[in-house]
Write a protein that holds these residues in place. Structure first.
Motif, short mmCIF file in Angstrom:
data_model
loop_
_atom_site.label_atom_id
_atom_site.label_comp_id
_atom_site.label_asym_id
_atom_site.label_seq_id
_atom_site.Cartn_x
_atom_site.Cartn_y
_atom_site.Cartn_z
N PRO A 210 0.81 -1.22 0.00
CA PRO A 210 0.00 0.00 0.00
C PRO A 210 0.85 1.27 0.00
N GLU A 211 2.10 1.16 0.45
CA GLU A 211 2.98 2.32 0.55
C GLU A 211 3.70 2.66 -0.75
N PHE A 212 3.65 1.77 -1.75
CA PHE A 212 4.33 2.00 -3.02
C PHE A 212 3.50 2.88 -3.95
N ASN A 213 4.17 3.79 -4.65
CA ASN A 213 3.51 4.53 -5.73
C ASN A 213 4.09 4.06 -7.06
N ASP A 214 3.59 4.63 -8.16
CA ASP A 214 4.02 4.15 -9.48
C ASP A 214 5.50 4.45 -9.73
N GLU A 215 6.03 5.53 -9.16
CA GLU A 215 7.44 5.84 -9.36
C GLU A 215 8.33 4.77 -8.73
N VAL A 216 7.99 4.35 -7.53
CA VAL A 216 8.76 3.31 -6.86
C VAL A 216 8.68 2.01 -7.64
N VAL A 217 7.49 1.66 -8.09
CA VAL A 217 7.30 0.40 -8.82
C VAL A 217 8.03 0.42 -10.16
N ARG A 218 7.96 1.52 -10.87
CA ARG A 218 8.67 1.61 -12.15
C ARG A 218 10.17 1.38 -11.97
N GLY A 219 10.73 2.01 -10.96
CA GLY A 219 12.15 1.83 -10.69
C GLY A 219 12.50 0.39 -10.37
N SER A 220 11.66 -0.26 -9.57
CA SER A 220 11.90 -1.66 -9.20
C SER A 220 11.76 -2.58 -10.39
N VAL A 221 10.76 -2.35 -11.23
CA VAL A 221 10.55 -3.18 -12.41
C VAL A 221 11.72 -3.02 -13.38
N GLU A 222 12.13 -1.80 -13.59
CA GLU A 222 13.26 -1.56 -14.50
C GLU A 222 14.52 -2.24 -13.99
#
Length: 264
Positions: A210-222
């Motif tokens: 719940p604490e993740f936003n799209d910026e955090v997720v994009r960085g992790s996926v990349e």
């Protein structure tokens, strides 16, 4: 007292003390550490409170459990365990110590336990569940989860009850394959059937972030793509889903309500 990070998230209600157990203190996203992300989430939840149970003062203190720093359970209303790049089923000394600590908190105190991702998994392990690597691969980015048919998930997350689907950011390979005895499963996805656990007055966990936003997720996926841990096609699909609206803030409010005792 052990070295810690302390802050108060203020609103107009009663004061609750929350200990955040950092299980990967060296993990820093584009938006900060896990503690930074949770502080931001709970600031939003309490300043945008929609009911009295959410109008609290959260006094947060952080403990680096990898270095062996732990709070005394009786000094806190709740203990939140963060995500981690570690495996919850491993036998590293700090993980084994954490498992024993969780058992002590659960069985010997009134302090409530909240777990997110690794926190969800390690609480499950400590209380008798099974955690394994998912043979289906990584579950990442905004994911749909079907709420349980018993209605408890809808009670905890009323915003998701409209269509019976809870949407959260995900970032994990390991998952809970068997819940602890007596735990209620709150939601399930196609890849992981234990997406959240609940024990009244004691435990609330979520596999999603719940604490993740799209910026955090994009960085992790990349990062996963660059390291060859996620294929190009799956990576592109995850990046396309990263900004889909989800229930992160709503789940944050549910955590605050759980800590306030309104679900008991």
């Amino acid at each position: 007292m052990a070295p810690s990070i302390s802050s108060e998230i203020r609103s107009s209600g009663k004061k609750l003390r929350l200990a955040i157990l950092e299980t990967d203190p060296d993990y820093v996203t584009a938006c900060g550490t896990f503690t930074d992300l949770f502080k931001r989430l709970f600031t939003t939840c309490t300043t945008e409170a929609e009911e009295p149970a959410e109008e609290v003062i959260l006094d947060i203190e952080t403990f680096n459990v990898v270095k062996g720093l732990y709070p005394e359970p009786e000094e806190f209303d709740g203990i939140l365990l963060t995500g981690s790049r570690a495996n919850a089923f491993d036998s590293d000394p700090w993980i084994l110590k954490l498992v024993e600590y969780i058992k002590r908190v659960h069985d010997g105190s009134s302090t409530r336990l909240v777990g997110v991702c690794f926190g969800h998994q390690i609480i499950s392990r400590a209380l008798g569940g099974i955690v394994e690597e998912n043979s289906k691969g990584w579950e990442v980015s905004v994911t749909k989860m079907r709420l349980d048919k018993d209605g408890l998930g809808a009670k905890l997350f009323p915003e998701a009850a409209v269509d019976g689907v809870l949407r959260l950011q995900q970032m994990h390979r390991d998952h809970v394959t068997a819940p602890p005895p007596g735990m209620h499963i709150l939601a399930a996805s196609e890849m992981s059937h234990v997406q959240g656990l609940y024990e009244e007055g004691k435990v609330l966990t979520l596999q999603g972030h719940p604490e993740f936003n799209d910026e955090v997720v994009r960085g992790s996926v990349e990062n996963l793509i660059a390291r060859g841990m996620l294929g190009e096609a799956d990576g592109k699909n995850a990046l396309d889903r990263a900004a889909i609206p989800n229930h992160g803030t709503d789940v944050g409010k549910a955590v605050v309500r759980f800590l306030s005792g309104v679900f008991d």
